[in-house]
Design a protein around this motif. Sequence first.
Motif, PDB file in Angstrom:
ATOM      1  N   GLY A   1      35.949  28.031  42.368  1.00 25.23           N
ATOM      2  CA  GLY A   1      36.061  29.483  42.465  1.00 25.23           C
ATOM      3  C   GLY A   1      37.272  30.015  41.737  1.00 25.23           C
ATOM      4  O   GLY A   1      37.889  30.993  42.149  1.00 25.23           O
ATOM      5  N   GLY A   2      37.604  29.390  40.603  1.00 21.56           N
ATOM      6  CA  GLY A   2      38.768  29.811  39.832  1.00 21.56           C
ATOM      7  C   GLY A   2      40.082  29.392  40.454  1.00 21.56           C
ATOM      8  O   GLY A   2      41.131  29.916  40.075  1.00 21.56           O
ATOM      9  N   GLY A   3      40.035  28.435  41.390  1.00 24.73           N
ATOM     10  CA  GLY A   3      41.226  28.107  42.162  1.00 24.73           C
ATOM     11  C   GLY A   3      42.082  26.996  41.607  1.00 24.73           C
ATOM     12  O   GLY A   3      43.143  26.715  42.166  1.00 24.73           O
ATOM     13  N   ILE A   4      41.675  26.348  40.533  1.00 19.88           N
ATOM     14  CA  ILE A   4      42.463  25.243  39.997  1.00 19.88           C
ATOM     15  C   ILE A   4      43.466  25.766  38.971  1.00 19.88           C
ATOM     16  O   ILE A   4      43.165  26.662  38.185  1.00 19.88           O
ATOM     17  N   GLU A   5      44.676  25.222  38.973  1.00 22.72           N
ATOM     18  CA  GLU A   5      45.691  25.617  38.012  1.00 22.72           C
ATOM     19  C   GLU A   5      45.298  25.126  36.618  1.00 22.72           C
ATOM     20  O   GLU A   5      44.789  24.015  36.455  1.00 22.72           O
ATOM     21  N   ILE A   6      45.557  25.941  35.615  1.00 26.19           N
ATOM     22  CA  ILE A   6      45.144  25.596  34.259  1.00 26.19           C
ATOM     23  C   ILE A   6      45.924  24.389  33.746  1.00 26.19           C
ATOM     24  O   ILE A   6      45.370  23.534  33.034  1.00 26.19           O
ATOM     25  N   ALA A   7      47.197  24.270  34.104  1.00 29.51           N
ATOM     26  CA  ALA A   7      47.975  23.102  33.696  1.00 29.51           C
ATOM     27  C   ALA A   7      47.367  21.832  34.289  1.00 29.51           C
ATOM     28  O   ALA A   7      47.303  20.785  33.619  1.00 29.51           O
ATOM     29  N   GLU A   8      46.896  21.922  35.534  1.00 28.74           N
ATOM     30  CA  GLU A   8      46.248  20.781  36.163  1.00 28.74           C
ATOM     31  C   GLU A   8      44.944  20.447  35.453  1.00 28.74           C
ATOM     32  O   GLU A   8      44.614  19.265  35.228  1.00 28.74           O
TER      33      GLU A   8
ATOM     34  N   SER B   1      40.231  32.994  27.816  1.00 25.49           N
ATOM     35  CA  SER B   1      41.076  31.838  28.074  1.00 25.49           C
ATOM     36  C   SER B   1      40.702  31.246  29.430  1.00 25.49           C
ATOM     37  O   SER B   1      40.069  31.921  30.259  1.00 25.49           O
ATOM     38  N   PRO B   2      41.065  29.989  29.699  1.00 27.72           N
ATOM     39  CA  PRO B   2      40.783  29.434  31.032  1.00 27.72           C
ATOM     40  C   PRO B   2      41.387  30.287  32.147  1.00 27.72           C
ATOM     41  O   PRO B   2      40.751  30.457  33.200  1.00 27.72           O
ATOM     42  N   LYS B   3      42.579  30.827  31.938  1.00 28.29           N
ATOM     43  CA  LYS B   3      43.214  31.655  32.975  1.00 28.29           C
ATOM     44  C   LYS B   3      42.420  32.928  33.218  1.00 28.29           C
ATOM     45  O   LYS B   3      42.209  33.333  34.373  1.00 28.29           O
ATOM     46  N   ALA B   4      41.954  33.569  32.138  1.00 28.97           N
ATOM     47  CA  ALA B   4      41.174  34.802  32.294  1.00 28.97           C
ATOM     48  C   ALA B   4      39.834  34.512  32.956  1.00 28.97           C
ATOM     49  O   ALA B   4      39.368  35.280  33.806  1.00 28.97           O
ATOM     50  N   LEU B   5      39.188  33.408  32.566  1.00 31.67           N
ATOM     51  CA  LEU B   5      37.924  33.052  33.209  1.00 31.67           C
ATOM     52  C   LEU B   5      38.138  32.730  34.681  1.00 31.67           C
ATOM     53  O   LEU B   5      37.327  33.122  35.533  1.00 31.67           O
ATOM     54  N   ALA B   6      39.238  32.031  35.008  1.00 31.88           N
ATOM     55  CA  ALA B   6      39.526  31.726  36.410  1.00 31.88           C
ATOM     56  C   ALA B   6      39.664  33.008  37.223  1.00 31.88           C
ATOM     57  O   ALA B   6      39.190  33.084  38.362  1.00 31.88           O
ATOM     58  N   ARG B   7      40.271  34.015  36.638  1.00 32.47           N
ATOM     59  CA  ARG B   7      40.435  35.294  37.345  1.00 32.47           C
ATOM     60  C   ARG B   7      39.072  35.934  37.619  1.00 32.47           C
ATOM     61  O   ARG B   7      38.819  36.446  38.718  1.00 32.47           O
ATOM     62  N   VAL B   8      38.182  35.920  36.622  1.00 34.88           N
ATOM     63  CA  VAL B   8      36.837  36.471  36.808  1.00 34.88           C
ATOM     64  C   VAL B   8      36.074  35.688  37.873  1.00 34.88           C
ATOM     65  O   VAL B   8      35.425  36.270  38.751  1.00 34.88           O
ATOM     66  N   LEU B   9      36.161  34.361  37.821  1.00 32.33           N
ATOM     67  CA  LEU B   9      35.429  33.534  38.778  1.00 32.33           C
ATOM     68  C   LEU B   9      36.001  33.654  40.186  1.00 32.33           C
ATOM     69  O   LEU B   9      35.265  33.542  41.167  1.00 32.33           O
ATOM     70  N   ARG B  10      37.293  33.900  40.294  1.00 28.91           N
ATOM     71  CA  ARG B  10      37.896  34.127  41.610  1.00 28.91           C
ATOM     72  C   ARG B  10      37.330  35.411  42.215  1.00 28.91           C
ATOM     73  O   ARG B  10      36.985  35.460  43.409  1.00 28.91           O
ATOM     74  N   PHE B  11      37.211  36.455  41.389  1.00 29.87           N
ATOM     75  CA  PHE B  11      36.590  37.694  41.857  1.00 29.87           C
ATOM     76  C   PHE B  11      35.129  37.458  42.232  1.00 29.87           C
ATOM     77  O   PHE B  11      34.655  37.942  43.263  1.00 29.87           O
ATOM     78  N   SER B  12      34.406  36.699  41.403  1.00 28.77           N
ATOM     79  CA  SER B  12      33.002  36.414  41.677  1.00 28.77           C
ATOM     80  C   SER B  12      32.848  35.689  43.011  1.00 28.77           C
ATOM     81  O   SER B  12      31.945  36.000  43.807  1.00 28.77           O
ATOM     82  N   HIS B  13      33.734  34.734  43.271  1.00 33.20           N
ATOM     83  CA  HIS B  13      33.699  34.000  44.538  1.00 33.20           C
ATOM     84  C   HIS B  13      33.973  34.943  45.709  1.00 33.20           C
ATOM     85  O   HIS B  13      33.277  34.908  46.733  1.00 33.20           O
TER      86      HIS B  13
END
Length: 299
Positions: free
Chosen positions: A194-201, A224-236
Motif C-alpha cells: 500500500g505504498g508503505g515501503i521506503e524507496i531506499a529499502e 517516480s517510486p516515491k510519487a507512485l507510493a504516495r498514490v498507492l497509499r491514497f488508494s489503500h
Amino acid sequence: MSETGPDFVARLLVHAHDSPLGCWRLALLLPPAELAEAIEFCWHVEGSDAGEVTRILPRGNSHLMFNLGADQRVLDLHGVRDPQVYRTAWFSGQQQRFLDIDSVGPSCLIGVRLRTLGAWRVLGLPQQGLTDQVLDLDAVLGDGVLALRQRLLSAVSPEARLALFEHWLLERARRQPPAHYAVRWAERRLRETGGGIEIAELAGELGYSRKHLVSLFQREVGLSPKALARVLRFSHALGRLRESDAPRWDELALECGYYDQSHLSREFQAFAGHAPAGFLRQTPLDDESIQQDRPATAR
C-alpha cells in the motif's frame, strides 16, 4: 477471437443502470491471460447521466478511451480553467490529482483501464512526458487511431466493439517490450505494501541505486517510486475508508502509513478534492470515481 466464443462470453459482464443518477448500459470485458498484467478491464458504456460531473481519482492507473458519442470535456485540467474538449480518442496518463469529466449529450464510450505498467506495454512510449496529461490519442499514436475509431463506430454491437478493441490492444502489446524486471518487481512490492515501503529499502532489495530505479520508473510508469507510493497509499486508504461505516480517523491514518490524521486529510484533499469525512458524503460511481457537482464555470 469471436465475440460469441465461450472464452469471450465468460469474461463479459453486462450491467444496466436506471436511477436518478442516469440511465446507461455498461459492459465490462475482463482481460485474457496475455493481457492480464497490462490491463484491468475494457469497458463500453452507452446512455446518459443526470448532468453531473464524474470525478476520477488517481489510483495508479492510466486510461485510454475512444469517444463514439457526444463530446467529452475535462474541467479545470490542472489549472486550465476553460474545459478541454475531446471528440475522438484520448489518453490519460498517470495522474497526481483528480480529473473532473462531463459530456455535452448522451455518451457512448469504449476504453480500457490500464494497470500501472500497462501504458508502457500498450503504447510502447516513455511515460514521463505523459504524466498529468490528457492527450488526443492520434497525437500520441498517429492516424491509425482515427481509422480504428471508424471501425468501432461501424461495429454492430457493444460486444463486437469490445472484441475489436481487445484485438487492437493485443496486437500492440505483442509488439512492445515488457517492462524492466526491476520495475515490475518494485511496483508489485509497492502495491502489496500500500505504498508503505521506503524507496531506499526498495532499491536496496534490488541492488540498484535509488537514482537508477527512479530513472526506470519515470520511463516505464511515468512517476517516480516515491510519487507512485504516495498514490498507492491514497488508494489503500480509499479502499479501507469505503469498507468502514464509522472510521476512526487517527487509526485509519496510522494503518495506511500517514503520520497522523492531518496528513491523511491533506492527502485526501489533494487527491480527491475533499477531506475524508466530506468524501464519504459523495456518491460513489465505481471504485475510482464519484459524482461531483458541476462547477459554475462549466455550466
